[in-house]
Write a protein that holds these residues in place. Structure first.
Motif, PDB file in Angstrom:
ATOM      1  N   GLU A 169       0.835  -1.505  -0.019  1.00 32.33           N
ATOM      2  CA  GLU A 169      -0.091   0.195  -0.152  1.00 32.33           C
ATOM      3  C   GLU A 169       0.600   1.424  -0.275  1.00 32.33           C
ATOM      4  O   GLU A 169      -0.056   2.009  -0.388  1.00 32.33           O
ATOM      5  N   ALA A 170       2.423   1.089   0.512  1.00 31.31           N
ATOM      6  CA  ALA A 170       2.695   2.005   0.877  1.00 31.31           C
ATOM      7  C   ALA A 170       3.258   3.021  -0.474  1.00 31.31           C
ATOM      8  O   ALA A 170       3.723   4.201  -1.032  1.00 31.31           O
ATOM      9  N   TYR A 171       3.634   2.226  -1.581  1.00 34.88           N
ATOM     10  CA  TYR A 171       3.821   2.273  -3.423  1.00 34.88           C
ATOM     11  C   TYR A 171       2.176   3.539  -3.967  1.00 34.88           C
ATOM     12  O   TYR A 171       2.684   3.519  -4.496  1.00 34.88           O
ATOM     13  N   THR A 219       4.553   9.116  -0.570  1.00 37.24           N
ATOM     14  CA  THR A 219       5.747   7.792  -0.099  1.00 37.24           C
ATOM     15  C   THR A 219       6.761   7.691  -0.977  1.00 37.24           C
ATOM     16  O   THR A 219       7.717   7.670  -0.908  1.00 37.24           O
ATOM     17  N   THR A 250       0.984   5.959  -2.276  1.00 36.92           N
ATOM     18  CA  THR A 250       0.564   7.227  -2.243  1.00 36.92           C
ATOM     19  C   THR A 250       1.694   8.409  -2.611  1.00 36.92           C
ATOM     20  O   THR A 250       3.082   7.673  -3.000  1.00 36.92           O
ATOM     21  N   LYS A 254      11.398   3.708   8.135  1.00 37.11           N
ATOM     22  CA  LYS A 254      10.082   3.563   7.651  1.00 37.11           C
ATOM     23  C   LYS A 254       9.944   5.002   7.305  1.00 37.11           C
ATOM     24  O   LYS A 254       9.649   5.782   7.453  1.00 37.11           O
ATOM     25  N   ASP A 308       4.311   9.157   6.521  1.00 38.03           N
ATOM     26  CA  ASP A 308       3.021   9.594   5.465  1.00 38.03           C
ATOM     27  C   ASP A 308       2.422  10.579   7.107  1.00 38.03           C
ATOM     28  O   ASP A 308       3.505  11.090   7.295  1.00 38.03           O
TER      29      ASP A 308
END
Length: 390
Positions: free
Chosen positions: A266-268, A273, A270, A376, A379
């Motif tokens: 999921e981080a990819y 990020t 936004t 880390k 966000d």
């Protein structure tokens, strides 16, 4: 004897970290604009743009010319192109660091050709920029431009992004701006025509925050959907202008990636990020090439030198509130070193099993440096939950 090179590598990475914090405040936008050939010729003659040859053919033009403020916009450009650059410069909390304008000659016979922008994209591929917008792009060119961008990111390691109108690329490097109509007091725009504004808005968003709910004060109307439909659009990887009942603002700042996979979760999805990841990749690669590669023997001490230097870079990003403080680590990748030794027949599995991690880290890996890191990325605040008990 102490290694005299140590301070220079540490300093190089610390400086890269400091520069990264400064650079994270604003990005660079590339605009690919079409102009009549006589306008390009005049700009070449007046030396406002330069060419690698005496030819004025688009393939020879070594654009861009750079715009920092509206004062830098050449008066010779069409009204539409001046407006695109002006819209791009609005930014968000800040203006883009700069706008690089690439011109190619208008050619209506190629409007429906997939390769319409191919020659200019070759020039773009050699330059440094963060976000690309092409306001005259047509449906026929969307796939080819998205594929070009993906090829550059994956195969040529150029970590740039593009804002495309209504194109579901399912890829983190493509922003799917899905509005079909945007109106200001002055004029009405298609989605493609408004991509310079969106690219400028993202580039003007510091990496410590996100473009989610960024207001667009100039917008007076756009295509509207219900709240449920807006949620669905976000889930489909769309980034769009919407009306909250009082003002027009951006949706959740997502790229077009919908299909998550192992190693790309999921981080990819936004925008924020991915921006931080791209910046870190570029900084570490460039600084290592400039200050380390080819300048040190590949022994354990010099590997530790590089580890310490990159750790210093992470520390700077932690202090700049881009990474979580105290979380970042970097070390020699023991498993990768084991695999290297086995693949090259240097040691057997039994021999490696009898070694300590430190002994394995000290093994010779010829020209290879195997490192592993953990960070880390922070966000922005976007979802607030506050149950109130009465």
């Amino acid at each position: 004897m102490a290694k005299l090179g140590m301070p220079s590598v540490n300093i190089a990475f610390i400086e890269a970290g400091i520069e990264a914090i400064e650079r994270s405040q604003r990005g660079i936008v590339a605009l690919l604009l079409e102009e009549p050939q006589d306008t390009i010729t005049k700009l070449l003659t007046d030396h406002k743009i330069t060419s690698g040859t005496t030819s004025t053919d688009v393939a020879a033009i070594t654009n861009p010319f750079t715009v920092y403020t509206t004062d830098d916009i050449p008066a010779e450009l069409t009204d539409d192109n001046r407006d695109y650059i002006t819209k791009c410069l609005i930014g968000y909390t800040k203006t883009p660091y700069r706008v690089k304008v690439y011109l190619q000659a208008t050619n209506e016979t190629k409007d429906s050709a997939e390769d319409k922008f191919a020659d200019t994209l070759k020039i773009l591929a050699t330059d440094r920029w963060d976000y690309l917008a092409i306001p005259s792009i047509a449906t026929a060119q969307l796939e080819s431009v998205a594929t070009w961008l993906k090829t550059n990111r994956e195969n040529k390691f150029k970590k740039s992004k593009v804002v495309l109108p209504g194109y579901s690329a399912d890829y983190e490097g493509v922003i799917n701006f899905s509005n079909t109509t945007i109106k200001t007091k002055a004029k009405s725009y298609t989605g493609a025509q408004y991509t310079p504004r969106i690219a400028g808005l993202i580039a003007g968003t510091p990496m410590t925050i996100s473009a989610t709910y960024a207001p667009l004060a100039e917008v007076i109307d756009c295509d509207k959907y219900s709240l449920d439909e807006n949620d669905e659009k976000v889930n489909k990887g769309e980034f769009f202008v919407w009306y909250d009942g009082e003002k027009f603002k951006m949706s959740r700042a997502m790229n077009s990636l919908v299909t998550t996979t192992q190693g790309k979760l999921e981080a990819y999805q936004t925008i924020k990020t991915v921006d931080v990841m791209d910046m870190m990749y570029d900084d570490i690669k460039k600084t290592a090439q400039d200050s380390y590669i080819g300048k040190y023997t590949n022994d354990y001490d010099n590997k530790q030198l590089l580890i310490t230097a990159i750790g210093g870079y992470f520390k700077e990003l932690e202090e700049g509130r881009l990474l979580q403080k105290g979380y970042s680590t970097i070390d020699i990748d023991v498993e990768a070193v084991k695999t290297y030794q086995l693949e090259h027949g240097l040691y057997t599995k039994d021999e490696l099993a009898d070694m300590s991690d430190l002994e394995i880290k000290k093994l010779d890996t010829k020209k290879k440096v195997f490192l592993t890191a953990k960070v880390k990325i922070l966000d922005a605040m976007e979802d607030i939950e506050l149950p109130i008990n009465i």
